[in-house]
Scaffold this motif. Structure first.
Motif, PDB file in Angstrom:
ATOM      1  N   TRP A   1       0.867  -1.048   0.180  1.00 54.88           N
ATOM      2  CA  TRP A   1      -0.367   0.009   0.012  1.00 54.88           C
ATOM      3  C   TRP A   1       0.695   1.220   0.557  1.00 54.88           C
ATOM      4  O   TRP A   1       1.962   1.505   0.737  1.00 54.88           O
ATOM      5  N   PRO A   2       0.252   2.108  -0.672  1.00 52.03           N
ATOM      6  CA  PRO A   2      -0.891   2.537  -1.912  1.00 52.03           C
ATOM      7  C   PRO A   2      -0.069   1.689  -3.080  1.00 52.03           C
ATOM      8  O   PRO A   2       0.604   2.200  -3.601  1.00 52.03           O
ATOM      9  N   CYS A   3      -1.298   0.987  -3.237  1.00 52.89           N
ATOM     10  CA  CYS A   3      -0.764   0.651  -4.843  1.00 52.89           C
ATOM     11  C   CYS A   3      -1.519   1.312  -5.815  1.00 52.89           C
ATOM     12  O   CYS A   3      -1.979   2.547  -4.727  1.00 52.89           O
ATOM     13  N   ALA A   4      -1.388   0.777  -7.320  1.00 46.50           N
ATOM     14  CA  ALA A   4      -1.586   1.615  -8.078  1.00 46.50           C
ATOM     15  C   ALA A   4      -3.232   2.018  -7.765  1.00 46.50           C
ATOM     16  O   ALA A   4      -3.492   3.328  -8.196  1.00 46.50           O
ATOM     17  N   ASP A   5      -4.345   1.564  -7.998  1.00 44.59           N
ATOM     18  CA  ASP A   5      -5.847   1.947  -7.639  1.00 44.59           C
ATOM     19  C   ASP A   5      -5.806   2.664  -7.206  1.00 44.59           C
ATOM     20  O   ASP A   5      -6.628   3.574  -6.724  1.00 44.59           O
ATOM     21  N   ALA A   6      -5.251   2.564  -5.554  1.00 45.52           N
ATOM     22  CA  ALA A   6      -5.199   3.486  -4.152  1.00 45.52           C
ATOM     23  C   ALA A   6      -4.221   4.565  -4.910  1.00 45.52           C
ATOM     24  O   ALA A   6      -4.856   5.850  -4.216  1.00 45.52           O
ATOM     25  N   ARG A   7      -3.945   4.881  -5.522  1.00 47.53           N
ATOM     26  CA  ARG A   7      -2.523   6.103  -5.642  1.00 47.53           C
ATOM     27  C   ARG A   7      -3.005   7.318  -6.735  1.00 47.53           C
ATOM     28  O   ARG A   7      -2.810   8.290  -6.151  1.00 47.53           O
ATOM     29  N   LEU A   8      -3.801   6.056  -7.468  1.00 48.62           N
ATOM     30  CA  LEU A   8      -5.169   6.942  -8.581  1.00 48.62           C
ATOM     31  C   LEU A   8      -6.289   7.367  -7.100  1.00 48.62           C
ATOM     32  O   LEU A   8      -6.748   8.885  -7.667  1.00 48.62           O
TER      33      LEU A   8
END
Length: 54
Positions: free
Chosen positions: A21-28
């Motif tokens: 974390w933060p994964c790619a979706d979390a970063r977006l």
């Protein structure tokens, strides 16, 4: 409603996809949530870093 891409503490992996974390979706999601407010995003990530380091 919280994002499904929240951190699983104390492992600091994504609850949704088990990526660091933060994964790619979390970063977006964070980029969208804090659009126009980079200082607040930095404070949030800094607090998360401090929590993860303790």
């Amino acid at each position: 409603m919280p994002s499904p891409h929240e951190p699983l503490r104390p492992l600091w992996i994504c609850r949704c996809d088990a990526q660091p974390w933060p994964c790619a979706d979390a970063r977006l999601a964070l980029t969208r949530e804090y659009a126009g407010n980079r200082v607040t995003l930095c404070v949030y990530l800094g607090m998360s870093l401090a929590e993860g380091s303790s």
